[in-house]
Scaffold this active site. Structure first.
Site, PDB file in Angstrom:
ATOM      1  N   ASN A  37       7.939  -4.326   3.613  1.00 32.19           N
ATOM      2  CA  ASN A  37       6.542  -3.931   3.751  1.00 32.19           C
ATOM      3  C   ASN A  37       6.014  -4.164   5.161  1.00 32.19           C
ATOM      4  OD1 ASN A  37       3.866  -3.197   2.972  1.00 32.19           O
ATOM      5  ND2 ASN A  37       3.385  -5.327   2.518  1.00 32.19           N
ATOM      6  N   HIS A  83       0.825  -1.203   0.000  1.00 33.31           N
ATOM      7  CA  HIS A  83       0.000   0.000   0.000  1.00 33.31           C
ATOM      8  C   HIS A  83       0.867   1.265   0.000  1.00 33.31           C
ATOM      9  CE1 HIS A  83      -3.258  -2.648   1.309  1.00 33.31           C
ATOM     10  NE2 HIS A  83      -4.108  -1.634   1.258  1.00 33.31           N
TER      11      HIS A  83
END
Length: 257
Positions: free
Chosen positions: A158, A128
């Site tokens: 991440n 994201h």
């Protein structure tokens, strides 16, 4: 979901090494002002960003409930994502349930969008740029799982160092005396980027997150390699981020580092 599919008249795109240079000036050469984002200008602190002329990156502006994206049809990832974070929004986000329902954004032309199969078996996470943890409503949460909001990201990065940067940004927004503006995106330091999947989605070499607090007129940026081994370091100044990316995120403003 709100979406503005207008092809931007201004040239822009993903910043390559040729755009950064080593000049001491904080304004990149040959930049053009973005247009568009008519339905979500509230996510920008002032004028729209200026970018070096990279018309071939096929830019499109997308508006969502809690963020906006300048998307590149060439890389099939964002050029940047922008949010306006406030304490109230983050308090609302506290009780939202993460959906994990990733989807190809059908509102982008088929030749310009990433697909689920591009990420399958790639070894990269769907990372994201506007974090799910920032989303204040169920609809905003669902929108954040659009692949238009993703980049191929090293898994340990991440889930570890980058997640820490996201938490630190939320912590600051909770303490700030007013809303803060956050620009997040990928960077490529090569003209022949690594790609994944049949759609050849570009894998960034670095990621950045710029935080601008208009109340204190301060801005700083997190900059991290897109590797499992990378660790968050000392933030860099706004001018240095402009030099590295070729993007003037805050034209007309003179933030302090």
């Amino acid at each position: 979901m709100r979406f503005v599919p207008t092809l931007l008249a201004a040239a822009c795109g993903l910043a390559l090494s040729a755009c950064g240079g080593s000049s001491s000036s904080s304004t990149p050469a040959a930049t053009e002002q973005l247009t568009g984002f008519s339905e979500c200008r509230q996510f920008f602190p002032g004028e729209l960003p200026r970018l070096t002329a990279l018309r071939e990156r096929m830019p499109r502006d997308l508006c969502y409930d809690a963020f906006a994206i300048l998307h590149s049809g060439r890389s099939k990832t964002p050029v940047f994502v922008v949010e306006r974070l406030s304490r109230e929004q983050l308090l609302d986000a506290d009780d939202e349930v993460r959906t994990n329902r990733f989807f190809a954004d059908a509102r982008l032309p088929s030749a310009e969008r990433a697909l689920l199969e591009d990420y399958a078996g790639s070894g990269y996470d769907r990372g994201h740029m506007a974090p799910a943890g920032d989303m204040p409503t169920a609809q905003a949460m669902a929108q954040s799982f659009s692949l238009a909001n993703m980049v191929p990201q090293a898994p340990a990065n991440n889930r570890g160092s980058w997640a820490g940067i996201e938490r630190a940004t939320r912590d600051y927004a909770m303490r700030a005396s007013g809303p803060v503006y956050v620009f997040t995106g990928p960077f490529h330091d090569t003209r022949t980027p690594k790609t994944i999947g049949p759609g050849r989605v570009w894998v960034p070499t670095h990621l950045f997150k710029l935080v601008y607090d208009p109340q204190s007129n301060r801005a700083w940026a997190h900059w991290i390699e897109n590797t499992d081994e990378a660790r968050a370091g000392t933030p860099i100044g706004y001018g240095e981020l402009v030099q590295r990316t070729g993007i003037e995120f805050l034209p007309g403003l003179r933030p302090r580092d």
